[in-house]
Scaffold this active site. Structure first.
Site, PDB file in Angstrom:
ATOM      1  CD  GLU A 195      -3.379  -6.965   7.459  1.00  0.00           C
ATOM      2  OE1 GLU A 195      -3.349  -5.794   7.886  1.00  0.00           O
ATOM      3  OE2 GLU A 195      -4.221  -7.379   6.652  1.00  0.00           O
ATOM      4  CG  HIS A 200      -1.419  -3.471   6.211  1.00  0.00           C
ATOM      5  ND1 HIS A 200      -2.510  -3.496   7.037  1.00  0.00           N
ATOM      6  CD2 HIS A 200      -1.262  -2.170   5.828  1.00  0.00           C
ATOM      7  CE1 HIS A 200      -2.986  -2.274   7.177  1.00  0.00           C
ATOM      8  NE2 HIS A 200      -2.252  -1.449   6.443  1.00  0.00           N
ATOM      9  CB  SER A 259      -4.429   0.915   5.686  1.00  0.00           C
ATOM     10  OG  SER A 259      -3.512   1.026   6.746  1.00  0.00           O
TER      11      SER A 259
END
Length: 311
Positions: free
Chosen positions: A246, A276, A151
């Site tokens: 996502e 995610h 991320s």
């Protein structure tokens, strides 16, 4: 009445989603950032694999070595956690980083870079660069170092490579990215096409995190803040993993396309039905498969021959 078998029948992805929703439901407008960070660490703290944990100051950045048995001393994975640049830590990502160490047979250095809003861009980037310099000062060659991150940590992996390249520093051997957040403008088509499928991350939330990181006058198209808009030439080989559910899916898909166009070696893996950073949830079978694939990629670029002992 529910039976023991009913819990087993629950889809592991849905179970992971409920874990996340339970955290978010506990937060209100009055919840402090410190409390959010504490809650996130508590929710994911722990370590499910046998690695040795050693606290370290990596060039002035608080961190932790995660060392599996028999790991070579002259190789390292620099791990950069996610959390929207706002939450997350060595503690919250200890299990994920440890499972990567265990699967790869390589030491992992996980770091606590500075978080926003107390420390805005480029403080986090500066800390990852400091950790990379630390590894090199320990005698490791760039060819014996790889980066990995999820991320926002995937963003920082790319930004660190770009900053090192632009400063004419030698680059690590490879980078592995899990659901990397590469576009702080949140302009990818998946922010709309996956809005209903993604149980947590919506565009408004993503943009709020971007403002928190950049400040009100920050430029979300700065290539070191949004690597999607950078010149991606001369980067080392990349592995990009992302879930098809996502909203940030296209941050990965578009990155891979642009990197290939720039001549970079890229492997893109889009995992059907995944959320995610699904790799954080060991109960999801695809998470184990994804980490095994990621570990094999990193081993190949570190030239580590490794066979895990039977479980």
């Amino acid at each position: 009445m529910a039976s023991a078998g009913d819990d087993i029948a629950i889809d592991p992805v849905e179970r992971a989603i409920e874990r996340l929703r339970a955290i978010y439901r506990s937060w209100t407008r009055d919840t402090t950032v410190a409390q959010m960070r504490s809650d996130w660490d508590a929710a994911f703290d722990g370590c499910s694999v046998p690695v040795m944990c050693q606290p370290v100051s990596a060039g002035g950045v608080d961190g932790e070595w995660l060392v599996p048995s028999g790991a070579p001393h002259d190789k390292a994975i620099l791990y950069v956690h996610g959390g929207g640049f706002r939450i997350g830590s060595v503690a919250s990502h200890r299990d994920l980083a440890a499972r990567i160490a265990d699967a790869s047979g390589c030491r992992v250095l996980s770091i606590n870079y500075r978080l926003a809003p107390e420390h805005r861009f480029p403080a986090a980037l500066d800390d990852v660069l400091a950790a990379y310099h630390y590894l090199r000062r320990q005698g490791l060659r760039p060819a014996d170092i790889v980066f990995a991150g999820d991320s926002a940590g995937g963003n920082l992996v790319l930004a660190t490579m770009l900053a090192a390249r632009d400063r004419r520093l030698p680059l690590p051997a490879a980078g592995a990215l899990m659901s990397p957040w590469t576009d702080l403008t949140a302009s990818g088509a998946s922010y709309e096409s996956r809005a209903e499928a993604d149980p947590i991350h919506q565009r408004a939330m993503i943009l709020a995190l971007a403002r928190n990181y950049l400040g009100k006058d920050g430029d979300p198209r700065n290539p070191l803040a949004s690597p999607l808009y950078a010149d991606l030439t001369r980067l080392p080989p990349l592995l990009v993993q992302v879930g098809d559910r996502e909203t940030v899916r296209d941050d990965s898909v578009d990155l891979a396309a642009r990197a290939r166009a720039a001549g970079c070696e890229v492997e893109l893996q889009v995992w059907d039905g995944m959320i995610h950073v699904f790799q954080m949830f060991p109960e999801i079978p695809h998470a184990r498969e994804a980490i095994a694939s990621l570990a094999a990629f990193l081993r190949s670029h570190l030239h580590i021959s490794y066979e895990r002992a039977p479980q």
